[in-house]
Design an enzyme around this catalytic site. Structure first.
Site: not given
Length: 569
Positions: A218, A266
């Site tokens: 956002d 990751e």
């Protein structure tokens, strides 16, 4: 018709995000599973097969976090839980598992610029008082003028009024001001505080560990601020994001984005495939926004120029050229979008005398059209153009987003003022109705409200009222009708899924397209024509029509119509 189901093996595709069609769910308005008039996670889970049959690749769910809903859930009180009105974490896990079993990925919102006044850290900051470490998590400042009675600077809030709100202390006396670029109930985080960065690392990992495939960021251009808090130049509009702006598109943003990307990376080696980000930023020109998607930063960003550009040949072609050039320059795919929960419905926008802003080659968008005219639309014209626009969007290189209900051809609803909940209504002094008209709960079945939005025996009314005219717009009514919006989307998405030319890649303009027809080829053997002229044109005779936005009469493509075809020899 080709099989529209999605194989779960698609979840291992490392490049899925470059071509994905993503369906946006606004959870309050998608489907009500428990009968309280508010959409919820059970309702979403029960309707995932609709998305599979539609033919999309992923679902993006707007904020589902605990929130007082001052701004439709974008005022987050807890980033690691589910609002009880929507369900529970266990139900979220069930939704994600069910989506993955159906071959759908799940993207959720991240709201990093601001939180809710009910967030525990903001409540602690208020209680701790001026000069406390707790207040360093946010942007508190003393006021200007006698007694500090004036805001610290002249920054405006996006929803109207000042971007500063003054705190009243326990003794009832006014004290410091805090920054809120949106509503007063949405205090901005201080991204120079190391604890804020670490907290959002943990938030990302919390949801990635629960199987979430990505985040829509956002207002991804607004986290970083010039902490000297300079005034804006006199006359600056709240929509003006000029280079060097003190709170939009700051150079410090790059480090924030790269940190998020490092967390996502990751998870790259998991069997689920890469976790990704899409940026929400109304920012131009395209080359400026494309920098958000350089290697090691965010994966994609919404192309709002496609949403805001007028329905006209010259502007659409210039916008497409600029978009493809801007993103190819950084090796990222374009991400096309026609509608969302912040904009008037595409059917209504395209039925207006002014359908958007002109796009000027080398410059970008001109003056934006007035949103206030969206409720005076010619809906028959708007629907014809919206159908053609859907084929244009889905034929262009890259990914695409579909806002819930656009596949049903829903229009903007002119709601009575007494039911409005968007903060824009209050902050504008009751002059702008805001965004509730595109957030009305969508119709699933039946002849009258709530149109299957809630269970049959539910007594609660939908949280926003539905019109009495939607009986022919329900998913049930449109299923099987070859001329319906829904079946057009299903047919187009089925072709897109199986045609090798579509998705990520390149296009070549068709020099043989008649004047006023936007035509392009995609290899192998695919052509899209969109007729922006005011005359009927003939589609070549030696072609196989794949999909058309409206039936072709003896091979004739009318104004505001689109067609996909491939040559048969």
């Amino acid at each position: 018709m080709t099989d529209q189901t999605v194989s779960p093996s698609a979840l291992t595709d490392p490049d899925w995000w470059r071509s994905a069609v993503v369906y946006q769910v606004y959870p309050r308005s998608f489907a009500d599973g428990d009968g309280d008039g508010t959409g919820d996670l059970v309702g979403i889970t029960e309707h995932l097969e609709h998305l599979v049959r539609l033919g999309v690749d992923a679902v993006w769910i707007s904020p589902w976090y605990p929130s007082p809903l001052y701004d439709g859930g974008y005022d987050v009180a807890d980033y690691c839980d589910i609002d009880p009105r929507f369900g529970t974490l266990a139900q979220a896990d069930t939704l994600v598992a069910r989506a993955h079993a159906l071959g759908l990925r799940v993207i959720i919102d991240l709201v990093p610029n601001h939180c809710s006044i009910e967030h525990e850290r903001f409540r602690a900051a208020l209680a701790a008082g001026p000069g406390s470490p707790e207040r360093d998590w946010f942007i508190f400042r003393d006021g200007r003028g006698p007694g500090g009675d004036e805001p610290p600077n002249n920054w405006p809030a996006q929803f109207g009024g000042s971007a500063w709100e003054r705190v009243v202390g326990p003794d009832g006396r006014p004290e410091q001001w805090y920054l809120h670029l949106f509503a007063p109930e949405q205090p901005d985080w201080n991204w120079t505080h190391p604890g804020v960065s670490a907290m959002f690392d943990d938030i990302l990992r919390f949801w990635f560990d629960r199987g979430i495939d990505g985040f829509r960021i956002d207002v991804a251009d607004s986290c970083a601020k010039d902490m000297s808090l300079p005034d804006l130049p006199a006359g600056t509009s709240r929509h003006d994001k000029y280079p060097g702006h003190p709170f939009y598109d700051r150079p410090e943003l790059e480090a924030i984005h790269r940190r998020w990307r490092a967390v996502a990376d990751e998870y790259v080696d998991s069997a689920q495939g890469p976790r990704v980000f899409v940026s929400e930023a109304y920012l131009g020109p395209i080359t400026r926004l494309a920098k958000y998607t350089v290697k090691g930063r965010l994966h994609t960003t919404f192309n709002f120029d496609a949403l805001l550009t007028e329905w006209a040949y010259d502007s659409q072609r210039a916008m497409i050229d600029a978009t493809l050039a801007g993103y190819s320059g950084v090796g990222a795919p374009s991400t096309w979008v026609l509608g969302n929960h912040d904009q008037p419905r595409v059917v209504s926008r395209y039925g207006l005398p002014v359908t958007g802003a002109p796009f000027i080659p080398g410059e970008g968008l001109g003056q934006r059209a007035d949103k206030g005219q969206a409720l005076t639309a010619d809906l028959a014209l708007g629907r014809r153009r919206a159908r053609a626009a859907a084929l244009l969007e889905l034929a262009l290189p890259g990914g695409a987003y579909v806002y819930q209900g656009d596949e049903l051809g829903l229009e903007e609803i002119d709601l009575p003022v007494e039911v409005l909940q968007d903060p824009i209504w209050e902050r504008s002094g009751h002059t702008v109705k805001g965004r509730d008209g595109c957030r009305v709960p969508i119709p699933w079945s039946g002849e009258r409200p709530p149109y299957g939005f809630s269970p049959p025996l539910a007594h609660a009314e939908p949280w926003l009222p539905q019109p009495d005219s939607w009986a022919d717009r329900t998913a049930a009514a449109q299923t099987g009708d070859p001329d319906s919006f829904l079946e057009l989307y299903r047919a187009a998405l089925a072709v897109r899924r199986h045609h090798r030319a579509l998705g990520d890649g390149r296009l070549h303009w068709d020099p043989a397209a008649p004047e006023g027809v936007l035509g392009f080829h995609r290899d192998p053997h695919f052509t899209c024509w969109v007729n922006f002229s005011d005359v009927t044109v003939r589609v070549p005779a030696d072609v196989e029509v794949l999909v058309s936005s409206d039936p072709l009469d003896d091979g004739l493509l009318g104004p505001d119509q689109a067609v996909w075809w491939q040559r048969t020899r």
